[in-house]
Scaffold this motif. Structure first.
Motif, mmCIF file in Angstrom:
data_model
loop_
_atom_site.group_PDB
_atom_site.id
_atom_site.type_symbol
_atom_site.label_atom_id
_atom_site.label_comp_id
_atom_site.label_asym_id
_atom_site.label_seq_id
_atom_site.Cartn_x
_atom_site.Cartn_y
_atom_site.Cartn_z
ATOM 1 N N THR A 139 8.146 50.500 36.785
ATOM 2 C CA THR A 139 6.721 50.798 36.629
ATOM 3 C C THR A 139 6.554 52.308 36.533
ATOM 4 N N THR A 142 7.500 54.263 39.712
ATOM 5 C CA THR A 142 8.749 54.009 40.435
ATOM 6 C C THR A 142 9.983 54.304 39.604
ATOM 7 N N ALA A 159 -1.105 54.685 46.730
ATOM 8 C CA ALA A 159 -1.761 53.476 47.225
ATOM 9 C C ALA A 159 -3.106 53.854 47.828
ATOM 10 N N ILE A 206 -1.953 51.878 43.053
ATOM 11 C CA ILE A 206 -2.118 50.473 43.404
ATOM 12 C C ILE A 206 -3.255 50.339 44.408
ATOM 13 N N GLN A 231 -3.347 44.780 43.083
ATOM 14 C CA GLN A 231 -2.260 44.088 43.762
ATOM 15 C C GLN A 231 -2.859 43.115 44.775
ATOM 16 N N LEU A 235 -0.739 43.093 50.652
ATOM 17 C CA LEU A 235 0.033 44.334 50.733
ATOM 18 C C LEU A 235 -0.674 45.384 51.569
ATOM 19 N N TYR A 274 5.253 48.107 47.986
ATOM 20 C CA TYR A 274 5.379 48.134 46.529
ATOM 21 C C TYR A 274 6.742 48.682 46.120
ATOM 22 N N LYS A 277 9.131 45.947 46.689
ATOM 23 C CA LYS A 277 8.904 44.908 45.678
ATOM 24 C C LYS A 277 9.552 45.281 44.343
ATOM 25 N N THR A 278 9.525 46.537 43.996
ATOM 26 C CA THR A 278 10.053 46.971 42.701
ATOM 27 C C THR A 278 11.526 47.339 42.748
#
Length: 914
Positions: A139, A142, A159, A206, A231, A235, A274, A277-278
């Motif tokens: 993304t 990231t 975030a 996010i 999202q 989270l 996040y 997650k990535t």
């Protein structure tokens, strides 16, 4: 309602992920396509890079979108539910280039790799599919690859968390640069949310889907566009936030990290979630979250950032910005730190003074500054190399970057120890000296001078670093020589000069002698134990030895074994580097700090900047101020010298509230340049830089507002004037007595008296309500009378000269008020037709003499609407002239040349008498 940056609203021209996941789809799909459908269904909203051999393939709608975005050919592979399956692919070795294009266009990519050996899959049956799984989500916020990142720009994932607790909702931001490990937190409010986000300028933001769709925050989301990504709300759960953060850092409590609010904890937890997650099982080396206070940095609202063009121009270019004008750094980390300081100037005089002390120390030691600059040129981007190694994406050159960085750091340490250092430089020295010597020594001993890009290519371990590796390489690269040496040993040992070592596909390596010479190898038990009989031929005998059999096995596996040893060495070195992550990051930051100081010292010396006095007063006294961007542009383009101007908005008595200047003067006289230069000087001073002036004394500015230039926002139904009023309202509602306000031409977008009234009231409010320091430029000369009743208001003007009807702009600021705006002269310079310019002068003269109550009513009677039209009308009423009548009576075809010449002279004489 759907939104462009909502992943759930992507256009589905072919088959959606939901359709692909149905049982009917599964029943008609091939095993491979069934696997693809399942993985795709688990990763909605992302393009799926599905690994097939040496290519990443995309299917269905992903293929359609990727082919369009990348400009690659769209093909097809079989059919599914009676439709052709669209397909396109990119080579694995060039994947980074394609990823960069997709990320820039706002896509997110799920990278699906083969997670087992194809040979293992075949054991399950000839039609078995190789196991695959998504190993990473790529993304915008990231990414870590060099090709995808700009060396001079940060790449933040941010975030936004919102906590409701009875009264006003609590908002907080957390931002991470996964490529460098920076992790920061800050509380914010709805009124300053957009300004705080733009100050950080994240690549990806996010936020919970409920917040994303909240109508109250839609203006922020719409402004950010694709950067904002919704999202799941889980989270951002504040109840589990502390546990998630503690698990990530491997601690039982966060007490040692400092005190964070619930909203800050929720934002930090969401950012970490996040990242997990990535990045799946890999963890980037994030620093401990650092809390920022909004009061610690100069507040600059979004409109001001746009108007002042700090890091990008209004067209999106970097050239022409303040950052470009200031940047003399030589490292990627230094360039990023300079941009960060520019975007977040300080409000603490002591911290500002510490930065200025470093520049002063380096200016006092020019040789030290020059030597440091040269040493810093060899500093690679250690934080980003460290991040890639931590995430398992690094290569030998990343290890080489850490080694080069430690070597360069040693040179910097030696230089700093020889100089007189400021406190900031001294602290930087301590951090750099904290790099463990073992790290540099081990990397130097192990790494070759020339390093490949990929670890799978091998060849990056230095010869002599590993005895086993040297032997294996010798076998791999010099097997013939090794066999020849062994053959010589056996010949000397047995005395058989004709002994040969040969090779075939059946026996492999073997010793061959003639039958008559085989005695030394068969006559005794010891000989027979050493030389093992393999085969008897008509005229020869063949033997082997344990040593030869072992050597054969080693030669056969030499290449694989050499790579295995190197990969083991790579893993060991990577682990060593990661263990020293904190020391490496601290040293890298210190090197960046030095780079910024050296760069700003070089800039000050090159451009003749002075050290500003920055304190807690409300002073604003600048002598000989210049615009840093315009001045450099003039020097590059011509020999024109920038005209310096002073500005004094200090309190009249030395204490109390600052002053306001009402600036009048012609267009093109330099008003806007003068306004902007003072705002830029304040920013430069508070970021800790010398400034373009002969002297500057600036009391801390808490908020900077600049309303310069005209723009509209048609997408939100706002005209130019509406945008002007919205921005002006924000200034009048938020400016404090410590703020600096720059306003240009307020009220110009409406009727004359409406605009004058608004400007009048705004000046009074700034003076009496906000009580701030300010520059107010206007063409409403009537406002100059306010200086008689507003004690802190002074009139200033841009000086001009007139010569033979032309206006000469001096670009000088002086006390007093302009008597006119010289707009007609500027219009003439712009190329308006002479008749229009002349007519404008005539209208202006009438307007200036007309009744001020209703000048237009007199103009209707006193002036025709347009002189050219009137002359045409008068001419039509008068009929043809005598000359025209005479011309009509002439017949050129019947005239001799002499008669025609006489007629022409007669007409000319008649015209002269008319």
């Amino acid at each position: 309602m759907t939104f462009l940056n909502d992943p759930t609203s992507r256009n589905s021209e072919v088959l959606s992920a939901a359709q692909l996941a149905t049982e009917e789809s599964r029943s008609t799909a091939t095993p491979m396509m069934e696997q693809y459908i399942e993985i795709k269904a688990n990763n909605p909203g992302s393009l799926l890079f599905y690994r097939m051999g040496d290519f990443y393939e995309l299917f269905f709608q992903d293929a359609v979108e990727a082919s369009r975005a990348l400009g690659i050919t769209l093909t097809k592979r079989g059919q599914h539910l009676g439709q052709d399956i669209p397909m396109c692919g990119v080579p694995v070795h060039a994947a980074d280039d394609y990823l960069q294009k997709l990320i820039v266009r706002g896509f997110r990519v799920a990278v699906c790799e083969q997670v087992e050996d194809p040979a293992e899959a075949k054991k399950r049956g000839s039609k078995s599919v190789v196991k695959r799984d998504v190993v990473r989500l790529v993304t915008p916020g990231t990414i870590t690859e060099d090709k995808l990142l700009s060396p001079s720009e940060t790449n933040y994932l941010m975030a936004l968390a919102r906590i409701r607790s009875g009264g006003e909702p609590l908002l907080a931001l957390a931002w991470i640069d996964i490529s460098t490990g920076v992790f920061r937190l800050a509380e914010t409010t709805e009124s300053r949310l957009l300004a705080d986000i733009l100050r950080i300028d994240p690549a990806e933001l996010i936020l919970a889907d409920t917040v994303f769709h909240d109508p109250e925050l839609r203006p922020v989301v719409d402004t950010l566009g694709r950067v904002a990504v919704p999202q799941p709300g889980v989270l951002f759960d504040s109840a589990s936030a502390e546990d998630r953060i503690s698990r990530y850092y491997g601690v039982k409590t966060l007490d040692g990290f400092g005190g964070f609010s619930r909203a800050e904890m929720a934002a930090a937890s969401a950012a970490i979630a996040y990242v997990e997650k990535t990045q799946f099982s890999e963890r980037p080396p994030l620093g401990i979250p650092e809390r920022e206070s909004g009061a610690s940095t100069l507040f600059i609202d979004p409109a001001t950032r746009t108007n002042l063009e700090l890091v990008k121009t209004q067209s999106g270019d970097r050239n022409g910005t303040l950052l470009k004008a200031l940047d003399r750094t030589v490292t990627g980390g230094g360039a990023r730190l300079l941009a960060e300081r520019l975007m977040s100037p300080l409000t603490d005089p002591e911290r500002i003074a510490a930065r200025l002390d470093s520049i002063t120390a380096l200016l006092d030691q020019p040789q030290l500054s020059a030597d440091l600059r040269q040493a810093l040129k060899h500093v690679p981007d250690m934080p980003r190399a460290l991040s890639r190694l931590s995430l398992g994406r690094g290569g030998p050159r990343d290890l080489g970057a850490i080694l080069s960085g430690t070597v360069a750091a040693g040179d910097v340490v030696r230089l700093l120890k020889s100089g007189n250092l400021s406190e900031e430089l001294g602290l930087a020295l301590d951090s750099i000296a904290g790099l463990p010597e073992e790290l540099s020594q081990r990397l130097t001993a192990m790494l070759s001078d020339e390093l490949p890009l990929l670890k799978r290519d091998g060849g990056f371990v230095r010869a002599g670093a590993s005895v086993e590796l040297d032997e294996v390489r010798a076998l791999r690269d010099q097997s013939r020589r090794v066999i020849a040496g062994l053959q010589l040993n056996y010949a000397e040992e047995t005395g058989i000069k004709s002994l040969k070592i040969k090779y075939n596909n059946v026996l492999g390596y073997f010793i061959e002698v003639t039958a008559g010479n085989a005695g030394p190898m068969t006559d005794s038990d010891a000989a027979r134990a050493s030389y093992i009989h393999r085969q008897t031929m008509a005229n020869a005998m063949r033997f082997t030895t344990t040593e030869l059999a072992d050597l054969e096995s080693k030669i056969a596996n030499a290449a694989d074994r050499a790579l295995t040893i190197e990969l083991e060495a790579f893993d060991a070195l990577s682990a060593l580097v990661v263990r020293e992550a904190e020391a490496i990051k601290a040293a890298a930051f210190a090197l960046s700090t030095i780079d910024v100081a050296v760069g700003l010292a070089s800039l000050a010396e090159e451009q003749g900047y002075c050290r500003p006095v920055v304190d807690a007063s409300t002073m604003f006294a600048i002598e000989g101020g210049r615009h840093p961007v315009v001045e450099q542009a003039l020097r590059r383009q011509s020999a024109t010298v920038f005209v310096a101007n002073g500005c004094d908005l200090s309190p009249r008595s030395g204490e109390g509230d600052g002053a306001i200047w009402l600036l009048t003067g012609p267009n093109m006289g330099g008003k806007s340049t003068f306004l902007r230069q003072n705002a830029l000087i304040a920013i430069m001073a508070q970021m800790g830089s010398f400034v373009p002036a002969t002297s500057a004394h600036i009391g801390i500015v808490d908020r900077l507002f600049s309303r310069v230039g005209a723009s509209d926002d048609l997408a939100r139904g706002r005209s130019t004037f509406m945008v002007e009023m919205v921005e002006t309202a924000a200034i009048l509602n938020q400016a404090t007595d410590r703020s600096l306000v720059i306003l240009d031409e307020i009220g110009r977008g409406t009727a004359t008296f409406d605009g004058l009234s608004i400007a009048w009231a705004a000046v009074e409010h700034l003076h009496e309500g906000n009580r701030c320091r300010g520059l107010f430029a206007t063409h409403f000369h009537e406002l100059t009378v306010l200086s008689e009743k507003l004690g802190r208001l002074s009139n200033a003007t841009m000086r001009v000269k007139e010569w033979d009807g032309d206006v000469i702009f001096l670009h000088e600021v002086g006390p007093g008020a302009a008597d006119r705006s010289y707009g007609i002269q500027v219009a003439r310079l712009a190329g308006l037709p002479a008749s229009v310019v002349a007519r404008a002068r005539e209208v202006l003269a009438k307007l200036e003499d007309a009744d001020r109550k209703n000048p237009a009513s007199q103009l209707i009677d006193d002036l025709p609407l347009f002189q050219v039209a009137i002359r045409r009308e008068e001419k039509a009423k008068a009929g043809p002239s005598k000359v025209e009548e005479a011309l009509k009576s002439l017949n050129p075809d019947d005239m001799t040349p002499r008669e025609a010449m006489d007629a022409l002279y007669a007409l000319k004489k008649q015209l002269g008498n008319a």
